[in-house]
Enzyme design. Structure first.
Site, PDB file in Angstrom:
ATOM      1  N   GLU A 296     -20.898  28.042 -30.581  1.00 44.43           N
ATOM      2  CA  GLU A 296     -19.513  28.202 -31.027  1.00 44.43           C
ATOM      3  C   GLU A 296     -19.432  28.293 -32.558  1.00 44.43           C
ATOM      4  O   GLU A 296     -18.541  28.933 -33.104  1.00 44.43           O
ATOM      5  CB  GLU A 296     -18.699  26.996 -30.517  1.00 44.43           C
ATOM      6  CG  GLU A 296     -17.234  27.290 -30.308  1.00 44.43           C
ATOM      7  CD  GLU A 296     -16.543  26.199 -29.500  1.00 44.43           C
ATOM      8  OE1 GLU A 296     -16.677  26.198 -28.268  1.00 44.43           O
ATOM      9  OE2 GLU A 296     -15.882  25.338 -30.097  1.00 44.43           O
ATOM     10  N   HIS A 325     -41.536  24.932 -14.701  1.00 44.24           N
ATOM     11  CA  HIS A 325     -41.691  25.535 -13.380  1.00 44.24           C
ATOM     12  C   HIS A 325     -40.536  26.472 -13.077  1.00 44.24           C
ATOM     13  O   HIS A 325     -40.253  26.773 -11.924  1.00 44.24           O
ATOM     14  CB  HIS A 325     -41.793  24.430 -12.328  1.00 44.24           C
ATOM     15  CG  HIS A 325     -42.983  23.552 -12.566  1.00 44.24           C
ATOM     16  ND1 HIS A 325     -44.213  23.785 -12.020  1.00 44.24           N
ATOM     17  CD2 HIS A 325     -43.134  22.467 -13.383  1.00 44.24           C
ATOM     18  CE1 HIS A 325     -45.072  22.869 -12.449  1.00 44.24           C
ATOM     19  NE2 HIS A 325     -44.434  22.064 -13.289  1.00 44.24           N
ATOM     20  N   LYS A 439      -7.672  30.245 -24.812  1.00 46.32           N
ATOM     21  CA  LYS A 439      -6.673  29.180 -24.631  1.00 46.32           C
ATOM     22  C   LYS A 439      -5.272  29.793 -24.608  1.00 46.32           C
ATOM     23  O   LYS A 439      -4.448  29.475 -23.757  1.00 46.32           O
ATOM     24  CB  LYS A 439      -6.748  28.184 -25.799  1.00 46.32           C
ATOM     25  CG  LYS A 439      -7.885  27.166 -25.718  1.00 46.32           C
ATOM     26  CD  LYS A 439      -7.696  26.094 -26.808  1.00 46.32           C
ATOM     27  CE  LYS A 439      -8.795  25.054 -26.806  1.00 46.32           C
ATOM     28  NZ  LYS A 439      -8.594  23.968 -27.754  1.00 46.32           N
TER      29      LYS A 439
HETATM   30  O1  PA5 Z   1     -15.388  22.652 -30.975  1.00 45.31           O
HETATM   31  C1  PA5 Z   1     -14.203  22.849 -30.713  1.00 45.31           C
HETATM   32  O2  PA5 Z   1     -13.328  22.750 -31.575  1.00 45.31           O
HETATM   33  C2  PA5 Z   1     -13.758  23.175 -29.296  1.00 45.31           C
HETATM   34  O3  PA5 Z   1     -14.800  23.372 -28.426  1.00 45.31           O
HETATM   35  C3  PA5 Z   1     -12.882  22.047 -28.772  1.00 45.31           C
HETATM   36  O4  PA5 Z   1     -13.593  20.848 -28.817  1.00 45.31           O
HETATM   37  C4  PA5 Z   1     -12.408  22.289 -27.342  1.00 45.31           C
HETATM   38  O5  PA5 Z   1     -11.812  23.539 -27.224  1.00 45.31           O
HETATM   39  C5  PA5 Z   1     -11.400  21.215 -26.941  1.00 45.31           C
HETATM   40  O6  PA5 Z   1     -10.365  21.177 -27.866  1.00 45.31           O
HETATM   41  P1  PA5 Z   1      -9.428  19.933 -28.050  1.00 45.31           P
HETATM   42  O7  PA5 Z   1     -10.239  18.788 -28.513  1.00 45.31           O
HETATM   43  O8  PA5 Z   1      -8.414  20.337 -29.044  1.00 45.31           O
HETATM   44  O9  PA5 Z   1      -8.834  19.669 -26.711  1.00 45.31           O
END
Ligand code: PA5
Length: 470
Positions: A296, A325, A439
């Site tokens: 990410e 494996h 989202k």
């Molecule tokens: O790294 C990030 O910012 C995202 O992966 C969030 O952690 C994830 O989308 C969840 O978001 P939130 O903590 O706002 O619910």
């Protein structure tokens, strides 16, 4: 335990000397990046504590909240049989990784007297069957729920919250609020408003701490403390690694060197895949946590100059020896597109000796008297050897043992490596526009107010054709 030791980063097998000239990286290549390395280092160093780099300060600025968390955790341990995290992505993967690393591997199956902490569940999906199955096994009257969302608006987490709060209110009335702790932004989102309305105990996620960099704030610290993990030691380990990561000399800074090698691998050697392969079940979920952090943070369409770059390196999770494996055939003989990181543990917390038997069958009896510790280590060394012989870039991170102190070091190492690599690539390491798009589309599909335009955009998408469906 030798507390003052550091985890080590062994990159011999990234180098041409070991893996061959065709694939390997040379010392000269590293040196030739001097200016870029200095820039990447400066970008991270100067960004510390600012904007979305508030996470660099977490090992230093949480004395008060840590004391509060320890008190709260003590109380939770006394009163509750189960502790359930409701969260997803960065609000779930860190707590899961720490739990797996630092608790008994069969924690939930242990009798209460041995467990010494509530059973632990992290609900990071909205599969209805999973939610139903959780409700089948927990007694909500004896369960504390920790709803974690930085944005306070993530559909998955908020839907779980709604279901649980409704259930708690139906069963416990006014007591419901004492079964939920909210961990969220102090300033943004809906959860903070809800928490205030409902009178929930609340912990804050600092503004400059994004989900995947949040394990060392209350997101990770509260669940860890409830599980009996020494969170002060976790933060102490983080500080020790942070100190190393502040050295400008790439040959003394493990995370900067790891980033430099990955940067060369990505940009000059076409290594599009980063395999994370711990040789310890306790670290299995570290690979999941790493996958989010790396994927990410570095998978970005645009660079900081606004140019399209479409960079990134696909993280792949593996487990030693299990995946020897399964996937290792691909790693040694498939395309030359991977960097494999092995995570080694010097001292496992248990020693198991392989029993004597089958004396008349030498092909089996050679194992007798060895320990499983020796076997797993030999298998890791053998895989490393096979990868290197096949000229596959690989490196090894060594933990003296798996404990809170070294886990703090390991997580900090990866976060710093990610920050340095993002700086090399000149991208915004800390945003996630690709996640936001999904989202927002979900909100639009479910009719959230304010997302009418997005709904119209989705409704105008090309209809699927039966021609391409069998
Ligand atoms: O790294 C990030 O910012 C995202 O992966 C969030 O952690 C994830 O989308 C969840 O978001 P939130 O903590 O706002 O619910």
């Amino acid at each position: 335990m030798s507390k003052m030791k550091a985890i080590t980063f062994d990159y011999n097998n990234m180098m041409a000397d070991y893996v061959g000239k065709q694939e390997g990286i040379t010392d000269k290549e590293i040196t030739s990046l001097k200016e870029e390395t200095a820039n990447a280092f400066a970008m991270v160093e100067n960004g510390r504590g600012k904007k979305m780099m508030g996470w660099t300060e977490l090992p230093y600025n949480q004395d008060e909240v840590v004391a509060d968390i320890i008190d709260t955790a003590r109380d939770i341990k006394k009163k509750f049989d189960s502790f359930v995290v409701l969260g997803i992505g960065g609000s779930a993967l860190g707590p899961m990784a720490a739990f797996q690393a630092l608790c008994h591997l069969r924690h939930n199956e242990l009798p209460k007297s041995k467990r010494k902490a509530p059973k632990f569940y992290v609900e990071d999906n909205v599969d209805p069957e999973r939610m139903k199955s959780l409700l089948d096994i927990i007694d909500v009257k004896k369960t504390m729920f920790n709803v974690i969302t930085k944005s306070g608006s993530t559909s998955e987490t908020m839907s779980q919250y709604l279901i649980i709060m409704d259930l708690l209110k139906a069963r416990l009335g006014n007591e419901a609020k004492n079964h939920v702790i909210a961990t969220t932004s102090e300033t943004k989102g809906n959860l903070i408003k809800i928490a205030k309305q409902e009178g929930l105990k609340t912990y804050y996620i600092p503004d400059g701490v994004g989900g995947r960099f949040s394990e060392l704030c209350p997101v990770g610290l509260l669940p860890a403390a409830v599980l009996g993990i020494d969170i002060k030691s976790l933060l102490k380990g983080a500080r020790a690694m942070d100190k190393l990561c502040r050295k400008a000399d790439v040959r003394k800074n493990p995370a900067l060197m790891a980033a430099t090698l990955q940067y060369i691998a990505i940009t000059r050697k076409n290594k599009n895949i980063s395999v994370m392969m711990p040789y310890a079940d306790s670290l299995k979920l570290m690979a999941d946590w790493y996958a989010q952090l790396w994927g990410e943070s570095l998978g970005k369409a645009m660079n900081l100059n606004g140019n399209k770059v479409f960079v990134g390196q696909t993280p792949v999770k593996a487990l030693g020896v299990t995946d020897q494996h399964s996937q290792v055939q691909l790693y040694t003989e498939g395309p030359f597109d991977k960097v494999v990181t092995l995570i080694a543990v010097e001292n496992y917390r248990d020693v198991v000796t392989i029993s004597k038997g089958c004396e008349d069958i030498p092909d089996v009896s050679f194992l007798c008297g060895h320990t499983m510790n020796e076997l797993i280590t030999a298998e890791m060394n053998a895989t490393e050897y096979a990868l290197t012989k096949a000229e596959r870039l690989n490196n090894r991170i060594v933990l003296p043992e798996v404990n809170a102190y070294y886990l703090g070091q390991l997580m900090t190492f990866f976060m710093m490596q990610t920050a340095f690599t993002g700086a090399y690539l000149n991208i915004d390491t800390f945003n996630q526009p690709g996640v936001e798009e999904g989202k927002n589309a979900t909100y639009a599909l479910l009719g959230r107010a304010g997302y009418e335009e997005k709904a119209a955009e989705l409704n105008s998408r090309k209809e699927k054709s039966a021609r391409y469906t069998i």
